[in-house]
Motif scaffolding. Structure first.
Motif, short mmCIF file in Angstrom:
data_model
loop_
_atom_site.label_atom_id
_atom_site.label_comp_id
_atom_site.label_asym_id
_atom_site.label_seq_id
_atom_site.Cartn_x
_atom_site.Cartn_y
_atom_site.Cartn_z
N VAL A 1 35.80 35.51 34.46
CA VAL A 1 36.28 36.59 35.32
C VAL A 1 36.28 37.87 34.50
O VAL A 1 36.99 37.97 33.48
N GLU A 2 35.49 38.84 34.88
CA GLU A 2 35.34 40.04 34.06
C GLU A 2 36.62 40.88 34.01
O GLU A 2 36.86 41.60 33.03
N PRO B 1 44.82 33.65 41.32
CA PRO B 1 45.55 34.39 40.29
C PRO B 1 44.74 35.51 39.65
O PRO B 1 45.26 36.20 38.76
N HIS B 2 43.49 35.67 40.05
CA HIS B 2 42.61 36.64 39.39
C HIS B 2 42.12 37.70 40.39
O HIS B 2 40.97 38.13 40.33
N LEU C 1 24.37 38.10 43.85
CA LEU C 1 23.87 37.67 42.54
C LEU C 1 23.07 38.82 41.95
O LEU C 1 22.04 39.21 42.52
N ASN C 2 23.57 39.36 40.85
CA ASN C 2 22.94 40.54 40.22
C ASN C 2 22.74 41.65 41.26
O ASN C 2 21.67 42.26 41.36
N VAL D 1 35.47 40.62 43.53
CA VAL D 1 35.75 39.94 42.26
C VAL D 1 34.42 39.64 41.57
O VAL D 1 33.54 38.97 42.15
N VAL D 2 34.31 40.11 40.32
CA VAL D 2 33.06 39.94 39.58
C VAL D 2 33.24 38.84 38.54
O VAL D 2 34.20 38.82 37.76
#
Length: 221
Positions: free
Chosen positions: A121-122, A155-156, A190-191, A214-215
């Motif tokens: 998760v970035e 949670p992210h 995707l990308n 979310v990335v």
């Protein structure tokens, strides 16, 4: 009874000549030439020639091996062909057994068990290990709907970021990781390319996956 020659050598009854010195016995004609008594052959040679015979060169009579004079005509047997013991043939060594071929194990089928990958998760660098799994669901946990994804993004920032409860799926196909959108509300990218619903696309190291806002980063060793 035994017959003795003038030198006292004892010979079997009926012998025409002395076995030791070759002297004629009785009325038998003396040998034209009496050779001196040859030396006694070594014991080893006698053992080797035991049971063999030698032929008199004058009369052709057969005499036991080691006799000095022919028992038929009295001619010296010195120089007559001696029996030659044939050497024992060496036994050929047994060939070593052929080595057994190595036990070749078949190559394992390409499954997620032998693959290693991670999702990161970035936003907070949270990692999810995908190794050893053939099918990984991604979304938000919802106990009411009995949905428990393998990668829970709640949670992210998953709920605020528009992640569906069952948003996407990563699975192994022909030894490769594939990404598929599961008809999510806010789509899967995707990308930065939007994926069609239920259309798998191959993943590569360092690919960017975006679920709503979310990335995630897909990583392989």
């Amino acid at each position: 009874m035994p017959v003795r020659c003038s030198l006292g050598h004892e010979n079997p009854d009926g012998s025409a000549f002395c076995d030791e010195c070759g002297e004629p016995l009785g009325n038998a004609p003396a040998a034209s030439t009496a050779a001196p008594e040859p030396p006694t052959p070594p014991a080893a040679s006698q053992d080797a020639n035991q049971g063999a015979s030698q032929i008199c060169p004058s009369c052709g009579a057969s005499n036991p091996a080691g006799e000095a004079f022919c028992s038929n005509c009295g001619v010296s047997l010195q120089g007559a062909p001696q029996p030659v013991a044939q050497p024992a043939q060496p036994q050929e060594p047994l060939a070593p057994p052929a080595p057994e071929p190595p036990d070749v194990q078949p190559a394992p089928a390409a499954t997620g068990t032998g693959l290693q990958a991670r999702l990161i998760v970035e936003a907070d660098n949270q990692e999810f290990d995908l190794s050893g799994k053939d099918n990984i669901t991604i979304g938000r946990e919802d106990a009411v709907s009995n949905i428990y994804p393998d990668v829970d993004l709640t949670p992210h920032g998953g709920e605020e970021g528009g992640v569906s409860r069952l948003h996407a799926r990563i699975f192994v196909q022909n030894g490769k990781y594939m990404l598929e959108d599961e008809r999510s509300t806010n789509r899967t990218y995707l990308n930065r390319q939007r994926l069609e619903e239920k259309t798998p696309v191959e993943l590569h190291d360092n690919d960017e996956i975006r679920l709503g806002h979310v990335v995630l980063r897909f990583k392989t060793p």
